[in-house]
Design an enzyme around this catalytic site. Sequence first.
Site, PDB file in Angstrom:
ATOM      1  N   ASP A   8       0.772  -1.192   0.070  1.00 59.42           N
ATOM      2  CA  ASP A   8      -0.095  -0.037   0.054  1.00 59.42           C
ATOM      3  C   ASP A   8       0.832   1.314  -0.060  1.00 59.42           C
ATOM      4  OD1 ASP A   8      -2.808  -0.204  -0.248  1.00 59.42           O
ATOM      5  OD2 ASP A   8      -2.797  -0.760   1.898  1.00 59.42           O
ATOM      6  N   HIS A   9       1.735   1.449   1.098  1.00 56.68           N
ATOM      7  CA  HIS A   9       2.586   2.742   1.125  1.00 56.68           C
ATOM      8  C   HIS A   9       3.293   2.760  -0.273  1.00 56.68           C
ATOM      9  CE1 HIS A   9       1.156   3.951   5.095  1.00 56.68           C
ATOM     10  NE2 HIS A   9       1.096   2.704   5.449  1.00 56.68           N
TER      11      HIS A   9
END
Length: 467
Positions: A364-365
């Site tokens: 995600d990041h």
Amino acid sequence: MADPTPREILDALWQGAGLAGPAPAALSGEEPVLPSSFRIGAAAQAVVAAATAAVSEVHRRRGGPAQQARVAMREAALEFGSERYLRLDGRPAPAGWDAIAGTYRCGDGRWVRLHTNFPHHRTGVLRLLGCEGTREAVGQALLGWEGIAFEQAAAEAGMCVAAMRSFAEWDAHPQGQAVAGLPPLRLERIGEAPPVPLPPLAARPLQGLRVLDLTRVIAGPVCGRTLAAHGADVLHVSAAHLPSFDDLLPDTGRGKRSAAIDLRAEAGRDTLQGLVAGADVFLQGYRPGAVAGHGFAPEALAALRPGIICTSLSAYGEVGPWGGRRGFDSLVQTASGFNHAEAVAAGADPSGPAPRVLPCQALDHASGFLLAFGTLAALLRRAEEGGSWLVRVSLAGTGMWLRRLGRLEGAFGVPVPEIDELGELLEEMPSDFGRLTALRHSGRLPETPPRWALPPVRLGTHPAAWA
């Protein structure tokens, strides 16, 4: 062949986006910084540095001073877990995970992961299983299923489930093969338009650039939050009928205004079209085809606003048999081999290990910062080459990129810091949710330090209009 250094990883991203020369960035720190066999620290440092160096380049081309992005590996890796480091009025922020979400062993011995944090996903999974909403009942019901069969049945029902695979199984899977050759970031010119000069010099590097942020959960919101940290006008768009992870808003909503628009109604679509006409960036992170189905496909946006940058996130890559499938970081980790590989590296029996997650939502990041970097690279190229642009990132593609960076040995003993150990890395601000304590942005610029000028607010707080 030696694994690439953080500098080499960064410069490969920079040049892969069509930008010349080495990225203007200074990197510090060394691995390992988190308990994982994967090079999460190097990946975090590279993507944060790419985005921050692109901010610096935008500011320089607007007439600002040349400056190097400064990124410490430990700080970047910690920002990959920014949602973990939150306090509201001095108390830990709520976790927000549904009671039946998580991993279970099926009747054939294969593990599956259920993502039931949205109410309709929880309801659909329970309907499919025909059981009560307790972990015990779900676990018992899944003993009557084979793991791959349940994953497929859930996907056909529009639910979010992943069966755990090894890397070898994923690489042999048609979807694994479809994304194997994808770069982590794809920039494509999708329409003709004259060059659009960057705005005149302003106090902040991205001041004067307008971003429509149609995202939720982590990756897409991290992109918008990163652009807002350097002065972009980011308007987050949601709707009252859509589920959201409100527990994440204090973290990812920093620096943004928030409006509600219902795209099911003609008036809502008209409102969004009016906003698009004044936007530089249209950022969306819903399931492939969802936003396009309301008339906002990239090609339609390019016709409406020639020169627009369309930035798009998907779970599995828009290609292959799973191109339109719903997904989240935890599911992609499970399906594409990370949970299995991490468990084996930690010493589990490779024949049937229980899933071991990465120490943060790394896919995600990393995807969020890649989206931000790609957006800025497209803006720089738009200023020189003209055109409308499509920037694409997928969680599965980011995972394949992370795999290619190599592995670490002996890192599982590295501790994950607690919030009380972070000191000056934290900042405080008021918010709609209480007094917020959260991580500062890890991408530093000495002449124009990043900051979030606006506190996080609840969804739909502002009018659907540019500031």
